[in-house]
Enzyme design. Structure first.
Site, PDB file in Angstrom:
ATOM      1  N   TYR A   1       0.840  -1.214   0.000  1.00  0.00           N
ATOM      2  CA  TYR A   1       0.000   0.000   0.000  1.00  0.00           C
ATOM      3  C   TYR A   1       0.872   1.260   0.000  1.00  0.00           C
ATOM      4  CZ  TYR A   1      -4.467   2.373   0.631  1.00  0.00           C
ATOM      5  OH  TYR A   1      -5.585   3.154   0.456  1.00  0.00           O
TER       6      TYR A   1
ATOM      7  N   LYS B   1      -3.467   8.319   3.035  1.00  0.00           N
ATOM      8  CA  LYS B   1      -4.687   8.081   3.825  1.00  0.00           C
ATOM      9  C   LYS B   1      -4.510   8.603   5.254  1.00  0.00           C
ATOM     10  CE  LYS B   1      -7.192   6.117   0.628  1.00  0.00           C
ATOM     11  NZ  LYS B   1      -8.090   6.993  -0.156  1.00  0.00           N
TER      12      LYS B   1
END
Ligand code: NAD
Length: 264
Positions: free
Chosen positions: A156, A163
């Site tokens: 990720y 995020k």
């Protein structure tokens, strides 16, 4: 139709196709009476988004590339001219070079870091400010995040940092706009098969892991996310702001899988 969203209008940013999380939320908001406007990223997506918008009674579509501030301004100017005010704004926009959504985070580039942050994080605050100016009677804003902002998830990488910053933006924006009765929240979605989701290295492993080890033992659906979107955009969540609301079959609460799950 419950009518929870009757008389409410809002902008949905981030529909690419009928698998998009933004589309799941749009459909549910429409089912409950909302009037919707949509943005699409470029001509290639127009032909996909137009029939979807029409299926929920909307012909209010605008091109928007959040890397281009002129196009962001044009969107909000058009919303102002056409509607004057809005009640909600859904931001489901994210991007990072898929060549950097695999391997080590340490190897990520400066160029992609900046681009990922602008598209996946700053674009929310940039539009939130413009949306708030069209919410004189209060309103609700929702963005989409992932648990990879809190924890190191395989592949990720820089999206996790984006995020984390996006979730922090939610808290700061909640404070900025709270006195205007504008609520700002995020949905933290479990892995779901979308264009963006498929761009992450070994995405199938993430989907399978979530299904096997989450307390509910399943993935999440667009309907699950639509329900959460309805809750956060409607008066059902009138006292809620600055929250990160998990819709991930409970995956975020576990520290390790149950022994029997490992044996299965
Ligand atoms: P998606 O590919 O359907 O949606 C991503 C959207 O971002 C697309 O509509 C795309 O056009 C838009 N976008 C990308 N760059 C843009 C730009 N420069 N300007 C304007 N729009 C741009 O995938 P999705 O999974 O529905 O993603 C929506 C949001 O949900 C993203 O923020 C994503 O990170 C988040 N999310 C996804 C998952 C998942 O597993 N799919 C999980 C948690 C959070």
């Amino acid at each position: 139709m419950s009518g929870l969203m009757n008389g409410k209008r809002g902008l949905i940013m981030g529909v690419a196709n009928d698998h998009s999380i933004a589309w799941g939320i749009a459909k549910t908001l429409h089912q409950h009476g909302a009037e919707l406007a949509f943005t699409y990223q470029g001509d290639a997506l127009h032909k996909r988004v137009k029939p979807l918008a029409e299926s929920v009674g909307s012909s209010f579509l605008m091109p928007c590339d959040v890397e281009d501030i002129a196009s962001v301004d044009a969107v909000w100017e058009t919303v102002k001219e056409k509607w004057g005010t809005i009640d909600f704004f859904v931001h489901a926009v994210g991007f990072s070079d898929k060549n950097e959504l695999k391997g080590r985070f340490a190897d990520n580039t400066r160029e992609n870091f900046v681009r990922t942050m602008v598209i996946s994080c700053f674009s929310f605050a940039e539009s939130a400010k413009r949306a708030a100016a069209l919410m004189p009677n209060g309103g609700a804003m929702v963005t989409l995040t992932y648990n990879g902002g809190d924890r190191a998830m395989p592949n990720y990488n820089v999206m996790g940092l984006a995020k984390a910053a996006l979730e922090s933006s939610v808290r700061y924006l909640a404070v900025d706009f709270g006195h205007q009765n504008i609520r700002v929240n995020a949905i933290s979605a479990g892995p779901i098969r979308t264009l963006a989701g498929a761009g992450i290295g070994d995405a199938r492993y993430m989907f399978a892991f979530q299904q096997k080890y989450s307390p509910l033992g399943r993935g999440v659906s667009l309907e699950d996310l639509g329900g959460a979107g309805l809750y956060l955009c409607s008066n059902l969540s009138a006292g809620v702001t600055g929250e990160i609301h998990f819709v991930d079959s409970g995956y975020n609460v576990i520290a390790m899988p149950q022994p029997e799950a490992l044996k299965a």
